[in-house]
Design an enzyme around this catalytic site. Sequence first.
Site, mmCIF file in Angstrom:
data_model
loop_
_atom_site.group_PDB
_atom_site.id
_atom_site.type_symbol
_atom_site.label_atom_id
_atom_site.label_comp_id
_atom_site.label_asym_id
_atom_site.label_seq_id
_atom_site.Cartn_x
_atom_site.Cartn_y
_atom_site.Cartn_z
ATOM 1 N N HIS A 64 0.881 -1.177 0.000
ATOM 2 C CA HIS A 64 0.000 0.000 0.000
ATOM 3 C C HIS A 64 0.911 1.218 0.000
ATOM 4 O O HIS A 64 1.621 1.453 0.971
ATOM 5 C CB HIS A 64 -0.867 0.024 1.258
ATOM 6 C CG HIS A 64 -1.732 -1.189 1.424
ATOM 7 N ND1 HIS A 64 -3.046 -1.233 1.009
ATOM 8 C CD2 HIS A 64 -1.481 -2.408 1.959
ATOM 9 C CE1 HIS A 64 -3.570 -2.418 1.291
ATOM 10 N NE2 HIS A 64 -2.635 -3.161 1.867
ATOM 11 N N ARG A 66 -0.247 4.386 -0.664
ATOM 12 C CA ARG A 66 -1.007 5.521 -0.086
ATOM 13 C C ARG A 66 -1.189 6.726 -0.982
ATOM 14 O O ARG A 66 -1.722 7.739 -0.519
ATOM 15 C CB ARG A 66 -0.353 5.999 1.225
ATOM 16 C CG ARG A 66 -0.095 4.908 2.258
ATOM 17 C CD ARG A 66 -1.342 4.193 2.636
ATOM 18 N NE ARG A 66 -1.181 3.373 3.845
ATOM 19 C CZ ARG A 66 -2.015 2.403 4.175
ATOM 20 N NH1 ARG A 66 -3.051 2.097 3.391
ATOM 21 N NH2 ARG A 66 -1.818 1.706 5.269
ATOM 22 N N ASN A 96 -6.759 0.714 -2.087
ATOM 23 C CA ASN A 96 -7.500 1.453 -1.053
ATOM 24 C C ASN A 96 -6.839 2.794 -0.731
ATOM 25 O O ASN A 96 -6.430 3.064 0.387
ATOM 26 C CB ASN A 96 -7.673 0.606 0.212
ATOM 27 C CG ASN A 96 -6.366 0.101 0.782
ATOM 28 O OD1 ASN A 96 -5.386 -0.081 0.059
ATOM 29 N ND2 ASN A 96 -6.325 -0.132 2.074
ATOM 30 N N HIS A 181 -8.601 -10.378 0.035
ATOM 31 C CA HIS A 181 -8.427 -10.265 1.488
ATOM 32 C C HIS A 181 -9.599 -10.990 2.121
ATOM 33 O O HIS A 181 -10.743 -10.549 2.014
ATOM 34 C CB HIS A 181 -8.410 -8.783 1.878
ATOM 35 C CG HIS A 181 -8.312 -8.537 3.347
ATOM 36 N ND1 HIS A 181 -7.374 -7.687 3.888
ATOM 37 C CD2 HIS A 181 -9.029 -9.007 4.402
ATOM 38 C CE1 HIS A 181 -7.513 -7.652 5.216
ATOM 39 N NE2 HIS A 181 -8.520 -8.436 5.542
ATOM 40 N N HIS A 235 -2.349 -12.925 2.395
ATOM 41 C CA HIS A 235 -1.982 -13.062 3.808
ATOM 42 C C HIS A 235 -2.818 -14.083 4.588
ATOM 43 O O HIS A 235 -3.587 -13.714 5.479
ATOM 44 C CB HIS A 235 -1.969 -11.721 4.527
ATOM 45 C CG HIS A 235 -3.087 -10.758 4.194
ATOM 46 N ND1 HIS A 235 -4.390 -11.136 4.029
ATOM 47 C CD2 HIS A 235 -3.065 -9.421 4.014
ATOM 48 C CE1 HIS A 235 -5.126 -10.073 3.756
ATOM 49 N NE2 HIS A 235 -4.337 -9.027 3.735
ATOM 50 N N ASP A 306 2.502 -6.958 2.513
ATOM 51 C CA ASP A 306 1.355 -6.138 2.949
ATOM 52 C C ASP A 306 1.850 -4.850 3.610
ATOM 53 O O ASP A 306 1.357 -4.449 4.668
ATOM 54 C CB ASP A 306 0.421 -6.917 3.873
ATOM 55 C CG ASP A 306 -0.909 -6.195 4.081
ATOM 56 O OD1 ASP A 306 -1.172 -5.196 3.375
ATOM 57 O OD2 ASP A 306 -1.699 -6.623 4.939
ATOM 58 N N HIS A 310 1.258 3.465 8.466
ATOM 59 C CA HIS A 310 0.478 4.479 9.173
ATOM 60 C C HIS A 310 1.461 5.248 10.046
ATOM 61 O O HIS A 310 2.457 4.671 10.505
ATOM 62 C CB HIS A 310 -0.585 3.843 10.076
ATOM 63 C CG HIS A 310 -1.607 3.034 9.338
ATOM 64 N ND1 HIS A 310 -2.614 3.599 8.594
ATOM 65 C CD2 HIS A 310 -1.767 1.688 9.216
ATOM 66 C CE1 HIS A 310 -3.363 2.646 8.065
ATOM 67 N NE2 HIS A 310 -2.868 1.472 8.414
HETATM 68 O O1 DOR Z 1 -3.739 -4.239 8.290
HETATM 69 C C1 DOR Z 1 -4.061 -3.909 7.159
HETATM 70 N N1 DOR Z 1 -3.784 -2.684 6.682
HETATM 71 N N2 DOR Z 1 -4.712 -4.774 6.381
HETATM 72 C C2 DOR Z 1 -5.272 -4.396 5.224
HETATM 73 O O2 DOR Z 1 -5.917 -5.199 4.624
HETATM 74 C C3 DOR Z 1 -5.157 -3.018 4.744
HETATM 75 C C4 DOR Z 1 -3.972 -2.377 5.310
HETATM 76 C C5 DOR Z 1 -3.970 -0.886 5.088
HETATM 77 O O3 DOR Z 1 -4.195 -0.456 3.971
HETATM 78 O O4 DOR Z 1 -3.707 -0.156 6.049
#
Ligand code: DOR
Length: 444
Positions: A64, A66, A96, A181, A235, A306, A310
Amino acid sequence: MSGRFDLLVRGGACVLPSGTAVTDVGVRDGRVAAIGRLDGATADADIDAAGLHVLPGVIDSQVHMREPGLEHKEDFATGTTAAVLGGVTAVMEMPNTRPNTTTAAALADKARRAKGRARCDMAFFVGASGDNLEQLGDLERLPSCAGVKVFMGSSTGNLLVEDDVTLAQVLANGNRRVAVHCEDEPRLRARFALVEGGAPVAMHAEWRDAETARLATERLLRLARGVGRRVHVLHVTTAEEMGLLPEFRDLATVEVTPQHLTLAAPEAYETLGTRAQMNPPIRDARHRDALWRAVDEGLVDVIGSDHAPHTLAEKAESYPNSPSGMPGVQTLLPVMLNHVNAGRLSLRRLVDLTSAGPARVYGVAGKGRIARGYDADFSLVDLKAERTLSDRWSASRCGWTPFDGMRITGWPVATVVRGRVVMRDGEVLGDPAGAAIRFQDTLR
Ligand code: DOR
């Protein structure tokens, strides 16, 4: 053999399809042009790989990054810098973001943003939603598209396909392998009361329990069988899912993550707090052992990180308001090399999981092995180097790693993307020149 090359990688222990051999590799026009003793050859650039192992470039097929919309956590520049520092040469990016990648315009926007800013090659998943069901077959064929991604359980963002009717329609629209997922949304909703209003973060694995994952994977496999659609179960975290999957090997491929192979409850939650919070959760040692058994038995096709950055400020919110996910693209290879060093898996098996595996699962064109005519993507590693993983080393904008303080034996020391040396001894080199990953299903 002599001749002129753009790049020569000399004298490394090369992990080739035929086995590991100390040899030279000559690169021309971004591709492997010769493998063998190249004593008389000259080249514009040279890497002395004596004492190192030369692996096919690591492909991280679940990251991801972002961008757009959440650049305070990561963007293509920072995320791919982290990738190449960790020996990763190509990444497949998840939908996402804000906006979600659910349209042709959103996909084209990502490809445009990555150009001139990504340091490794990239492809992007399109997210399945109730609104784009009928377009999925077209969307998955667009340039730089890795395929369709489905969230059966809600995680970061609002992408969700929670019911069987919609999921069956997703699977019936299109042909490429669908990445999924697997967490069962109705069960997640029914159990949210367990943590609502505040709970110890270790309750994350109770709320999103093993049955939540098993149920979703079972539903997916049944529906995939019904329409004969290939799926990739992202995962996988439970012994019970690993029990289901052998009956579906004609349709289903399997991913595990380094963190689910390395961390376990309850210790991870005690020492890391919300840094250990991700979906699906870090579980107890019984499940972790089952994942290793599945690696040993050949049930696992791919290791993906994955990578889900954050910020620490976000992670400092109290559970369950803290977001799920941890960074991983930079630590995937070091953590797994450490497992190789500990005798947990062979280097050959690791390469199958991190290069050949993702290439096979998604039908990547010209990557995943060191072979003549293939892209010259290499991860050069020193299997004897000892280092300590740290937040400070993290090039991700989030600036931390769940493996802070972990002693590692085995380290990526150079990264080569289509013949360009993009990382050497911890330094990022050259201008960002990542290109779109090509796929066999959509070659024109
Ligand atoms: O822990 C996760 N974070 N699982 C996910 O499926 C999405 C991901 C995220 O985009 O933060």
